[in-house]
Design a protein around this motif. Sequence first.
Motif, PDB file in Angstrom:
ATOM      1  N   SER A 258       0.724  -1.302  -0.172  1.00  0.00           N
ATOM      2  CA  SER A 258      -0.018  -0.029  -0.009  1.00  0.00           C
ATOM      3  C   SER A 258       0.685   1.250  -0.099  1.00  0.00           C
ATOM      4  O   SER A 258       0.793   2.010   1.048  1.00  0.00           O
ATOM      5  N   PRO A 259       1.576   1.452  -1.067  1.00  0.00           N
ATOM      6  CA  PRO A 259       2.219   2.877  -1.131  1.00  0.00           C
ATOM      7  C   PRO A 259       1.112   3.779  -1.507  1.00  0.00           C
ATOM      8  O   PRO A 259       0.079   3.636  -2.101  1.00  0.00           O
ATOM      9  N   ASP A 298       6.416  14.110  -0.895  1.00  0.00           N
ATOM     10  CA  ASP A 298       7.330  13.411  -0.111  1.00  0.00           C
ATOM     11  C   ASP A 298       6.901  12.078   0.275  1.00  0.00           C
ATOM     12  O   ASP A 298       7.876  10.972   0.465  1.00  0.00           O
ATOM     13  N   TYR A 299       5.708  11.593   0.015  1.00  0.00           N
ATOM     14  CA  TYR A 299       5.169  10.206   0.598  1.00  0.00           C
ATOM     15  C   TYR A 299       4.988   9.282  -1.194  1.00  0.00           C
ATOM     16  O   TYR A 299       4.753   8.063  -1.027  1.00  0.00           O
ATOM     17  N   TYR A 300       5.367  10.124  -2.128  1.00  0.00           N
ATOM     18  CA  TYR A 300       5.228   9.187  -3.503  1.00  0.00           C
ATOM     19  C   TYR A 300       6.765   8.570  -3.514  1.00  0.00           C
ATOM     20  O   TYR A 300       7.656   8.844  -3.288  1.00  0.00           O
ATOM     21  N   LEU A 301       6.446   7.475  -4.281  1.00  0.00           N
ATOM     22  CA  LEU A 301       7.651   6.588  -4.471  1.00  0.00           C
ATOM     23  C   LEU A 301       7.757   6.274  -6.094  1.00  0.00           C
ATOM     24  O   LEU A 301       6.559   6.099  -6.748  1.00  0.00           O
ATOM     25  N   THR A 302       8.830   6.079  -6.567  1.00  0.00           N
ATOM     26  CA  THR A 302       8.983   5.559  -7.842  1.00  0.00           C
ATOM     27  C   THR A 302       9.332   3.960  -8.004  1.00  0.00           C
ATOM     28  O   THR A 302       9.421   3.459  -7.148  1.00  0.00           O
ATOM     29  N   PRO A 303       8.947   3.356  -9.319  1.00  0.00           N
ATOM     30  CA  PRO A 303       8.928   1.973  -9.508  1.00  0.00           C
ATOM     31  C   PRO A 303      10.286   1.481  -8.995  1.00  0.00           C
ATOM     32  O   PRO A 303      10.645   0.464  -8.383  1.00  0.00           O
ATOM     33  N   TYR A 304      11.485   2.314  -9.082  1.00  0.00           N
ATOM     34  CA  TYR A 304      12.690   1.912  -8.942  1.00  0.00           C
ATOM     35  C   TYR A 304      12.845   1.763  -7.350  1.00  0.00           C
ATOM     36  O   TYR A 304      13.424   0.768  -6.938  1.00  0.00           O
ATOM     37  N   GLU A 305      12.282   2.485  -6.498  1.00  0.00           N
ATOM     38  CA  GLU A 305      12.233   2.349  -5.007  1.00  0.00           C
ATOM     39  C   GLU A 305      11.618   1.192  -4.517  1.00  0.00           C
ATOM     40  O   GLU A 305      11.920   0.634  -3.563  1.00  0.00           O
ATOM     41  N   LEU A 306      10.493   0.974  -5.259  1.00  0.00           N
ATOM     42  CA  LEU A 306       9.580  -0.213  -4.635  1.00  0.00           C
ATOM     43  C   LEU A 306       9.995  -1.674  -5.338  1.00  0.00           C
ATOM     44  O   LEU A 306       9.369  -2.489  -5.081  1.00  0.00           O
ATOM     45  N   ALA A 373      -2.035   3.527   4.395  1.00  0.00           N
ATOM     46  CA  ALA A 373      -0.544   3.756   3.954  1.00  0.00           C
ATOM     47  C   ALA A 373       0.285   4.018   5.114  1.00  0.00           C
ATOM     48  O   ALA A 373      -0.114   5.182   5.799  1.00  0.00           O
ATOM     49  N   SER A 374       1.167   3.364   5.419  1.00  0.00           N
ATOM     50  CA  SER A 374       2.229   3.357   6.615  1.00  0.00           C
ATOM     51  C   SER A 374       3.605   4.068   6.266  1.00  0.00           C
ATOM     52  O   SER A 374       4.103   3.703   5.351  1.00  0.00           O
ATOM     53  N   TYR A 375       3.842   5.087   6.733  1.00  0.00           N
ATOM     54  CA  TYR A 375       5.161   5.570   6.565  1.00  0.00           C
ATOM     55  C   TYR A 375       5.881   6.062   8.000  1.00  0.00           C
ATOM     56  O   TYR A 375       5.536   7.051   8.595  1.00  0.00           O
ATOM     57  N   ASP A 376       6.773   5.005   8.312  1.00  0.00           N
ATOM     58  CA  ASP A 376       7.684   5.419   9.511  1.00  0.00           C
ATOM     59  C   ASP A 376       8.908   5.810   9.159  1.00  0.00           C
ATOM     60  O   ASP A 376       9.612   5.251   8.274  1.00  0.00           O
ATOM     61  N   LYS A 377       9.495   6.718   9.872  1.00  0.00           N
ATOM     62  CA  LYS A 377      10.941   7.254   9.542  1.00  0.00           C
ATOM     63  C   LYS A 377      12.025   6.306  10.092  1.00  0.00           C
ATOM     64  O   LYS A 377      11.929   5.872  11.244  1.00  0.00           O
ATOM     65  N   VAL A 378      13.085   6.117   9.317  1.00  0.00           N
ATOM     66  CA  VAL A 378      14.042   5.302   9.328  1.00  0.00           C
ATOM     67  C   VAL A 378      15.387   6.249   9.545  1.00  0.00           C
ATOM     68  O   VAL A 378      15.741   7.000   8.497  1.00  0.00           O
ATOM     69  N   GLY A 386      15.501   6.469   5.329  1.00  0.00           N
ATOM     70  CA  GLY A 386      14.695   5.736   4.430  1.00  0.00           C
ATOM     71  C   GLY A 386      13.100   5.773   4.990  1.00  0.00           C
ATOM     72  O   GLY A 386      12.999   6.560   6.054  1.00  0.00           O
ATOM     73  N   LEU A 387      12.267   4.860   4.837  1.00  0.00           N
ATOM     74  CA  LEU A 387      11.050   4.583   5.302  1.00  0.00           C
ATOM     75  C   LEU A 387      10.599   3.335   5.650  1.00  0.00           C
ATOM     76  O   LEU A 387      11.257   2.172   4.795  1.00  0.00           O
ATOM     77  N   SER A 388       9.872   2.937   6.653  1.00  0.00           N
ATOM     78  CA  SER A 388       9.379   1.698   6.781  1.00  0.00           C
ATOM     79  C   SER A 388       7.750   1.618   6.467  1.00  0.00           C
ATOM     80  O   SER A 388       7.339   2.498   7.155  1.00  0.00           O
ATOM     81  N   MET A 389       7.243   0.822   5.534  1.00  0.00           N
ATOM     82  CA  MET A 389       6.076   0.849   5.249  1.00  0.00           C
ATOM     83  C   MET A 389       5.155  -0.146   5.414  1.00  0.00           C
ATOM     84  O   MET A 389       3.760   0.020   4.988  1.00  0.00           O
ATOM     85  N   PHE A 390       5.444  -1.227   6.171  1.00  0.00           N
ATOM     86  CA  PHE A 390       4.481  -2.352   6.226  1.00  0.00           C
ATOM     87  C   PHE A 390       5.177  -3.394   7.211  1.00  0.00           C
ATOM     88  O   PHE A 390       5.961  -3.802   6.991  1.00  0.00           O
TER      89      PHE A 390
END
Length: 468
Positions: A258-259, A298-306, A373-378, A386-390
């Motif tokens: 869930s990005p 700032d919450y969007y991600l590219t295909p490369y990141e995922l 959609a979860s976004y925790d700071k790393v 980075g981000l923790s997302m699930f």
Amino acid sequence: MSSQNLESLLHAAGNPVEMLRNSQIGAYVYPVVPAEYSNWRDEQRAWRDSCVLFDQSHHMVEVYVKGPDALKMLSHLAINSFANFPVNRAKQFVPCSYDGFVIGDGILFHLEQNNLVFVGRAPSANWILFHAKTGGYDVTTEVSDRSPMRPGGKAVTRKMYRFQIQGPNAHKVIDKLNGSPVGEVKFFHMDVIKIAGRDVRCLRHGMAGAPGLEIWGPYEEGEEIRAAIVEAGKEFGLTQVGSRAYATNTLESGWIPSPLPAVYTGAKMKAYREWLPATGYEGTGSLGGSFHSSNIEDYYLTPYELGYGPFVKFDHDFIGREALEKIAGKPHRRKVTFAWNADDVAKAFRSILNPGEMHYKYMDFPLFNYTSASYDKVSNAGKSVGLSMFAGYSYNERSALSLGVVDPDIAVGNEVVLTWGEAGGGSKKSTVERHNQIDIRAIVSPVPYGKVAREAYAQGWRTGKAEL
């Protein structure tokens, strides 16, 4: 007067981040399927040790696309190549915005000539429907929407049942059901097997790491097919998996479900926002976690990141191509697993047992997510990396795990700090109680995390090594 579409809703809200952070819809729910058939620990264990039956009939949207322009339209929406996509194949379908950020993903099945079905979450389904209705394509669509989160005692029906038989003993169960050995079905290829005397279409898949089949057919036949699978699986340790354990299999196999869909900004996306209802997924979904920026992009991600970089093929014209061509050769954040420190997790969980004290954000085992959609700071050495997302717990690994992204210079084996909980005591979401934040140490680990998944998955499926 209530907002009529997503664009007017965003104007009224002022800031999409605050709108989504304080949404009252709560976490993404897996409806209808019982929470547990036995207990979630044994259900998790079974996909590693024996065999499981996943019921995927209710939580995903199905969009059937038919017509002479079906492949043309879907190719224009996907980063994937359609150069080799005949009937009886499937592929992971990844659409992007015009700026090259991921809207969502799902599985696209090529059922017959000019007849395909997308199966996945609402953001990608809505994007397909928008272009089918407004893009001038010669296609028709049919939607079988996900089942309601709270049926209220009313009967639930879908167009299709959709099950998966997965695990090291899956082939034994499938052969027994079929009445003879099922020949090798290549990864993401479709075939037909026999169950209870019926012809049942199947897809070679592998959600739990070990190979297995996804099967589907008319919803009214679902309970008959389920009963046959359960009976055939008794001697092979088949376990039905409930909704509590189901979502956690991805912690071991490595898919970020869930990005945040990248639809809230961009002039070229305005027509889409005006088409989307204010009451849809994009307008009511919730955003949460310790990462907090006032800029929704700032919450969007590219295909490369995922991890979808290898899927990007510039052999066709697709929405987002120009933006992705500009960044294709550059360093990217990459997908990883975070293995959480056991002592820090125990400290966070134990705090709820201290009377009179503000505790840390509650962790609901086995799935920690409390928002769409979860976004925790790393961070590392005080710097955001980075981000923790699930996030959740794997009984098989005896570890709290999460999936996310890290900067290119953060190596597997590095220790990072994950901040759990929301700042300022928490947002106004219905799933958020008043709490404190806590820093949890975590080891940056491979994805997929599970050894079986790393070694058994076909190249490219969740590993990012080849095109699908």
